[in-house]
Design a protein around this motif. Structure first.
Motif, PDB file in Angstrom:
ATOM      1  N   ASP A  47     -10.052   0.015   0.907  1.00  0.00           N
ATOM      2  CA  ASP A  47      -9.550  -1.330   1.177  1.00  0.00           C
ATOM      3  C   ASP A  47     -10.652  -2.389   1.172  1.00  0.00           C
ATOM      4  OD1 ASP A  47     -10.693  -0.260   3.439  1.00  0.00           O
ATOM      5  OD2 ASP A  47      -9.116  -0.919   4.815  1.00  0.00           O
ATOM      6  N   SER A  75      -4.933   6.342   6.170  1.00  0.00           N
ATOM      7  CA  SER A  75      -4.785   5.006   6.758  1.00  0.00           C
ATOM      8  C   SER A  75      -5.271   3.931   5.788  1.00  0.00           C
ATOM      9  CB  SER A  75      -5.557   4.915   8.073  1.00  0.00           C
ATOM     10  OG  SER A  75      -6.945   5.161   7.877  1.00  0.00           O
ATOM     11  N   ARG A  96      -2.934   0.799   4.364  1.00  0.00           N
ATOM     12  CA  ARG A  96      -3.308  -0.621   4.400  1.00  0.00           C
ATOM     13  C   ARG A  96      -3.252  -1.242   3.009  1.00  0.00           C
ATOM     14  NH1 ARG A  96      -6.955   1.294   8.374  1.00  0.00           N
ATOM     15  NH2 ARG A  96      -8.693   1.475   6.906  1.00  0.00           N
ATOM     16  N   ASP A 141      -0.731  -4.239   1.704  1.00  0.00           N
ATOM     17  CA  ASP A 141      -1.270  -5.496   1.176  1.00  0.00           C
ATOM     18  C   ASP A 141      -0.897  -5.735  -0.285  1.00  0.00           C
ATOM     19  OD1 ASP A 141      -2.432  -5.991   3.627  1.00  0.00           O
ATOM     20  OD2 ASP A 141      -4.427  -5.282   3.033  1.00  0.00           O
TER      21      ASP A 141
END
Length: 285
Positions: free
Chosen positions: A126, A158, A162, A166
């Protein structure tokens, strides 16, 4: 043994002649961490023929480990040599000019998706250096295969959650589904929350019960067969799907139908991302 599985062909060592098999996670070239007796395209095709695997989506191990540009050239060369058996993932190394790699290869016919390996590149999934990848994925509908490893500071599930939140228009393959059996429930939870996250099945810890549970939990439309071929023999991972307790409809989706559906969506030019594989278990001519 699961009596509902296609045991006859498997046990008689006949190539699979049912639904199309498309391996969504394969590679090209040698790899220093594993011994591969013959990583050539010709050797891979011989194994694919023995098993009835119509095609493989490949990324270069050279690109993953050392040199994205040279490795992506290797992938393009393999796909050009065997255009009816291989299509490529473009490897993006966040430290080696991601925008430049995308600009160079984005319209090349060999590439139908992107491959990321945050663990080896030691950069979080991310992080902002991948921004161009996610913009490209959402704009073009090309899938992104992401290495995942439970507990990694770079590509834990995780991180996938995310990024998927997004970038909800991006198709993301959660490579290995976190690898460890303790992560499989978490992978299912991420896929439930994000309908464009697909659970990919390769890995030494994967097994038929886990595959059946993933399909039961999120549907075969979010589960795809992959092998890590050639440094992990595709026959082992294929057997897990063949003998898993799945309906024949679900098995066909996992083996190739789900991935073909994703790749049949129009790309930025309106042309499907992949039209090389037939729909009757044979290669398109």
């Amino acid at each position: 043994m699961n009596s509902r599985a296609p045991a006859g062909q498997v046990l008689s060592r006949e190539p699979w002649a049912g639904a199309v098999i498309l391996d969504a996670h394969a590679h090209v070239g040698p790899y220093h961490r594993f011994f591969v007796a013959d990583p050539s395209g010709e050797a891979m095709v011989r194994v694919m023929d023995r098993c009835g695997v119509a095609g493989c989506l490949v990324s270069s191990l050279l690109a993953v480990e050392l040199d994205a540009d040279s490795g992506n050239e290797e992938t393009a060369a393999l796909c050009a040599a065997h255009p009816d058996r291989f299509a490529g993932y473009l490897v993006i190394n966040p430290w080696q000019d991601p925008a430049g790699q995308l600009a160079r290869w984005r319209d090349h016919p060999s590439f139908v998706g992107i491959k990321l390996h945050p663990d080896l590149h030691e950069y979080p999934l991310d992080g902002p250096r991948y921004a161009a990848v996610w913009e490209y994925a959402e704009r073009t509908a090309r899938p992104v295969l992401v290495h995942t490893w439970a507990g990694s500071p770079f590509d834990d599930l995780s991180h996938v959650d995310r990024v998927a939140t997004d970038h909800p228009r991006a198709w993301i393959l959660a490579g290995h589904s976190g690898v460890l059996p303790s992560s499989f429930d978490r992978a299912i939870d991420v896929a439930r929350r994000n309908p464009r996250v697909l659970l990919e099945l390769c890995g030494s810890h994967m097994h038929g019960r886990a595959i059946a549970e993933m399909v039961r939990a999120v549907g075969a439309g979010q589960v795809v067969y992959g092998s890590d071929f050639p440094f992990i023999d595709l026959r082992m991972s294929l057997g897990r799907v063949m003998f898993a307790r799945l309906s024949e409809e679900d098995r066909a989706a996992v083996l190739g139908g789900t991935m073909l559906r994703v790749l049949s969506r129009p790309g930025p030019t309106g042309v499907p991302l992949l039209d090389r594989i037939g729909t009757s278990g044979t290669l398109a001519q």
